[in-house]
Scaffold this motif. Structure first.
Motif, PDB file in Angstrom:
ATOM      1  N   LEU A   1     -16.018  94.088  70.135  1.00 29.75           N
ATOM      2  CA  LEU A   1     -15.862  92.781  69.493  1.00 29.75           C
ATOM      3  C   LEU A   1     -16.082  92.870  67.990  1.00 29.75           C
ATOM      4  O   LEU A   1     -15.325  92.269  67.210  1.00 29.75           O
ATOM      5  CB  LEU A   1     -16.813  91.764  70.111  1.00 29.75           C
ATOM      6  CG  LEU A   1     -16.452  91.253  71.504  1.00 29.75           C
ATOM      7  CD1 LEU A   1     -17.548  90.349  72.042  1.00 29.75           C
ATOM      8  CD2 LEU A   1     -15.136  90.521  71.472  1.00 29.75           C
ATOM      9  N   LEU A   2     -17.082  93.592  67.556  1.00 26.58           N
ATOM     10  CA  LEU A   2     -17.337  93.740  66.117  1.00 26.58           C
ATOM     11  C   LEU A   2     -16.209  94.499  65.427  1.00 26.58           C
ATOM     12  O   LEU A   2     -15.814  94.160  64.312  1.00 26.58           O
ATOM     13  CB  LEU A   2     -18.677  94.440  65.886  1.00 26.58           C
ATOM     14  CG  LEU A   2     -19.919  93.609  66.191  1.00 26.58           C
ATOM     15  CD1 LEU A   2     -21.173  94.446  66.031  1.00 26.58           C
ATOM     16  CD2 LEU A   2     -19.969  92.392  65.294  1.00 26.58           C
ATOM     17  N   THR A   3     -15.689  95.518  66.077  1.00 28.23           N
ATOM     18  CA  THR A   3     -14.557  96.262  65.515  1.00 28.23           C
ATOM     19  C   THR A   3     -13.333  95.356  65.403  1.00 28.23           C
ATOM     20  O   THR A   3     -12.645  95.346  64.381  1.00 28.23           O
ATOM     21  CB  THR A   3     -14.230  97.485  66.397  1.00 28.23           C
ATOM     22  OG1 THR A   3     -15.395  98.303  66.503  1.00 28.23           O
ATOM     23  CG2 THR A   3     -13.098  98.295  65.808  1.00 28.23           C
ATOM     24  N   GLY A   4     -13.055  94.588  66.431  1.00 29.53           N
ATOM     25  CA  GLY A   4     -11.930  93.651  66.401  1.00 29.53           C
ATOM     26  C   GLY A   4     -12.087  92.600  65.324  1.00 29.53           C
ATOM     27  O   GLY A   4     -11.141  92.272  64.615  1.00 29.53           O
ATOM     28  N   LEU A   5     -13.287  92.092  65.159  1.00 32.40           N
ATOM     29  CA  LEU A   5     -13.554  91.103  64.117  1.00 32.40           C
ATOM     30  C   LEU A   5     -13.354  91.700  62.727  1.00 32.40           C
ATOM     31  O   LEU A   5     -12.807  91.049  61.830  1.00 32.40           O
ATOM     32  CB  LEU A   5     -14.981  90.562  64.269  1.00 32.40           C
ATOM     33  CG  LEU A   5     -15.218  89.195  63.686  1.00 32.40           C
ATOM     34  CD1 LEU A   5     -14.662  88.161  64.642  1.00 32.40           C
ATOM     35  CD2 LEU A   5     -16.684  88.982  63.469  1.00 32.40           C
ATOM     36  N   GLY A   6     -13.777  92.931  62.534  1.00 34.26           N
ATOM     37  CA  GLY A   6     -13.585  93.614  61.253  1.00 34.26           C
ATOM     38  C   GLY A   6     -12.123  93.825  60.935  1.00 34.26           C
ATOM     39  O   GLY A   6     -11.687  93.648  59.799  1.00 34.26           O
ATOM     40  N   ILE A   7     -11.337  94.177  61.944  1.00 38.96           N
ATOM     41  CA  ILE A   7      -9.900  94.383  61.737  1.00 38.96           C
ATOM     42  C   ILE A   7      -9.212  93.064  61.392  1.00 38.96           C
ATOM     43  O   ILE A   7      -8.399  92.996  60.479  1.00 38.96           O
ATOM     44  CB  ILE A   7      -9.265  95.027  62.984  1.00 38.96           C
ATOM     45  CG1 ILE A   7      -9.738  96.476  63.104  1.00 38.96           C
ATOM     46  CG2 ILE A   7      -7.749  94.960  62.928  1.00 38.96           C
ATOM     47  CD1 ILE A   7      -9.348  97.152  64.398  1.00 38.96           C
ATOM     48  N   VAL A   8      -9.561  91.998  62.087  1.00 35.52           N
ATOM     49  CA  VAL A   8      -8.960  90.685  61.814  1.00 35.52           C
ATOM     50  C   VAL A   8      -9.309  90.219  60.405  1.00 35.52           C
ATOM     51  O   VAL A   8      -8.460  89.715  59.677  1.00 35.52           O
ATOM     52  CB  VAL A   8      -9.403  89.645  62.868  1.00 35.52           C
ATOM     53  CG1 VAL A   8      -9.044  88.240  62.450  1.00 35.52           C
ATOM     54  CG2 VAL A   8      -8.777  89.971  64.209  1.00 35.52           C
ATOM     55  N   SER A   9     -10.554  90.394  59.980  1.00 35.98           N
ATOM     56  CA  SER A   9     -10.927  89.948  58.638  1.00 35.98           C
ATOM     57  C   SER A   9     -10.259  90.795  57.568  1.00 35.98           C
ATOM     58  O   SER A   9      -9.973  90.312  56.474  1.00 35.98           O
ATOM     59  CB  SER A   9     -12.445  89.941  58.468  1.00 35.98           C
ATOM     60  OG  SER A   9     -12.933  91.193  58.096  1.00 35.98           O
ATOM     61  N   ALA A  10      -9.989  92.065  57.846  1.00 39.06           N
ATOM     62  CA  ALA A  10      -9.309  92.921  56.876  1.00 39.06           C
ATOM     63  C   ALA A  10      -7.827  92.605  56.794  1.00 39.06           C
ATOM     64  O   ALA A  10      -7.199  92.841  55.764  1.00 39.06           O
ATOM     65  CB  ALA A  10      -9.499  94.387  57.251  1.00 39.06           C
ATOM     66  N   MET A  11      -7.270  92.047  57.852  1.00 37.76           N
ATOM     67  CA  MET A  11      -5.839  91.789  57.873  1.00 37.76           C
ATOM     68  C   MET A  11      -5.416  90.686  56.915  1.00 37.76           C
ATOM     69  O   MET A  11      -4.374  90.776  56.289  1.00 37.76           O
ATOM     70  CB  MET A  11      -5.395  91.435  59.297  1.00 37.76           C
ATOM     71  CG  MET A  11      -5.335  92.615  60.207  1.00 37.76           C
ATOM     72  SD  MET A  11      -4.868  92.187  61.873  1.00 37.76           S
ATOM     73  CE  MET A  11      -3.290  91.425  61.654  1.00 37.76           C
ATOM     74  N   HIS A  12      -6.197  89.645  56.801  1.00 40.39           N
ATOM     75  CA  HIS A  12      -5.739  88.498  56.019  1.00 40.39           C
ATOM     76  C   HIS A  12      -6.944  87.712  55.504  1.00 40.39           C
ATOM     77  O   HIS A  12      -7.716  87.196  56.294  1.00 40.39           O
ATOM     78  CB  HIS A  12      -4.877  87.602  56.912  1.00 40.39           C
ATOM     79  CG  HIS A  12      -4.346  86.401  56.216  1.00 40.39           C
ATOM     80  ND1 HIS A  12      -3.222  86.451  55.445  1.00 40.39           N
ATOM     81  CD2 HIS A  12      -4.782  85.129  56.157  1.00 40.39           C
ATOM     82  CE1 HIS A  12      -2.989  85.245  54.957  1.00 40.39           C
ATOM     83  NE2 HIS A  12      -3.922  84.430  55.378  1.00 40.39           N
ATOM     84  N   HIS A  13      -7.099  87.656  54.186  1.00 42.49           N
ATOM     85  CA  HIS A  13      -8.130  86.799  53.616  1.00 42.49           C
ATOM     86  C   HIS A  13      -7.682  86.314  52.240  1.00 42.49           C
ATOM     87  O   HIS A  13      -6.928  86.987  51.546  1.00 42.49           O
ATOM     88  CB  HIS A  13      -9.497  87.502  53.572  1.00 42.49           C
ATOM     89  CG  HIS A  13      -9.522  88.753  52.773  1.00 42.49           C
ATOM     90  ND1 HIS A  13      -9.082  89.958  53.254  1.00 42.49           N
ATOM     91  CD2 HIS A  13      -9.945  88.985  51.508  1.00 42.49           C
ATOM     92  CE1 HIS A  13      -9.225  90.883  52.328  1.00 42.49           C
ATOM     93  NE2 HIS A  13      -9.738  90.329  51.259  1.00 42.49           N
ATOM     94  N   PRO A  14      -8.101  85.104  51.865  1.00 49.53           N
ATOM     95  CA  PRO A  14      -7.661  84.518  50.596  1.00 49.53           C
ATOM     96  C   PRO A  14      -8.260  85.251  49.401  1.00 49.53           C
ATOM     97  O   PRO A  14      -9.300  85.886  49.500  1.00 49.53           O
ATOM     98  CB  PRO A  14      -8.164  83.080  50.663  1.00 49.53           C
ATOM     99  CG  PRO A  14      -9.240  83.087  51.682  1.00 49.53           C
ATOM    100  CD  PRO A  14      -8.970  84.218  52.615  1.00 49.53           C
ATOM    101  N   MET A  15      -7.575  85.144  48.274  1.00 49.58           N
ATOM    102  CA  MET A  15      -8.049  85.717  47.014  1.00 49.58           C
ATOM    103  C   MET A  15      -8.443  84.567  46.095  1.00 49.58           C
ATOM    104  O   MET A  15      -7.913  83.470  46.194  1.00 49.58           O
ATOM    105  CB  MET A  15      -6.931  86.535  46.349  1.00 49.58           C
ATOM    106  CG  MET A  15      -6.558  87.773  47.099  1.00 49.58           C
ATOM    107  SD  MET A  15      -5.091  88.616  46.430  1.00 49.58           S
ATOM    108  CE  MET A  15      -5.357  88.642  44.691  1.00 49.58           C
ATOM    109  N   ASP A  16      -9.347  84.852  45.173  1.00 45.75           N
ATOM    110  CA  ASP A  16      -9.698  83.867  44.157  1.00 45.75           C
ATOM    111  C   ASP A  16      -8.626  83.880  43.077  1.00 45.75           C
ATOM    112  O   ASP A  16      -8.283  84.928  42.543  1.00 45.75           O
ATOM    113  CB  ASP A  16     -11.055  84.200  43.530  1.00 45.75           C
ATOM    114  CG  ASP A  16     -12.198  83.981  44.499  1.00 45.75           C
ATOM    115  OD1 ASP A  16     -12.072  83.104  45.370  1.00 45.75           O
ATOM    116  OD2 ASP A  16     -13.211  84.686  44.376  1.00 45.75           O
TER     117      ASP A  16
END
Length: 122
Positions: A7-22
């Motif tokens: 679950l932690l690995t999956g969460l890390g991959i999802v957060s690395a896939m797409h996140h907003p920039m400032d």
């Protein structure tokens, strides 16, 4: 234990896939003259222009078509550390007085790193 690790690995991959920039939205009429003169058209997408000044990169979206855009958004996000600039067009009107240029200012990015996208929802 393995379930938590997966679950932690999956969460890390999802957060690395797409996140907003400032980024900061800039009024096109407030662009300094040296930025307006130095804008370079992107070889990947002719509607985008970029200019790097110090540790800031200005990105301008401007498209010359017969219809002007009354709803145009410009956003920046990252996918696997690749900065992606997306212009979203959601409504068009046949009025040449409507603003159809958007500008954002980003910190600490080279203009060579960007991927540009246009989402047309008209």
């Amino acid at each position: 234990m393995y379930v938590v690790l997966i679950l932690l690995t999956g969460l890390g991959i999802v957060s690395a896939m797409h996140h907003p920039m400032d980024f900061e939205l800039v009024d096109p009429s407030d662009l300094p003259n040296h930025v307006q003169r130095g804008l370079k058209e992107s070889p990947n997408h002719e509607a985008f222009s970029t200019y790097q000044h110090g540790d800031h990169t200005y990105i301008v979206y401007h498209l010359n078509e017969p219809n002007a855009y009354s709803t145009l958004q410009l956003k920046a996000h990252k996918r696997f550390s690749q900065p992606i600039i997306t212009a979203t067009v959601t409504h068009a009107v046949d009025d040449p007085l409507v603003e159809n240029t958007k500008v954002i200012k980003l910190k600490e990015f080279s203009e060579k790193e960007f991927e540009f996208q246009v989402v047309d929802k008209r």
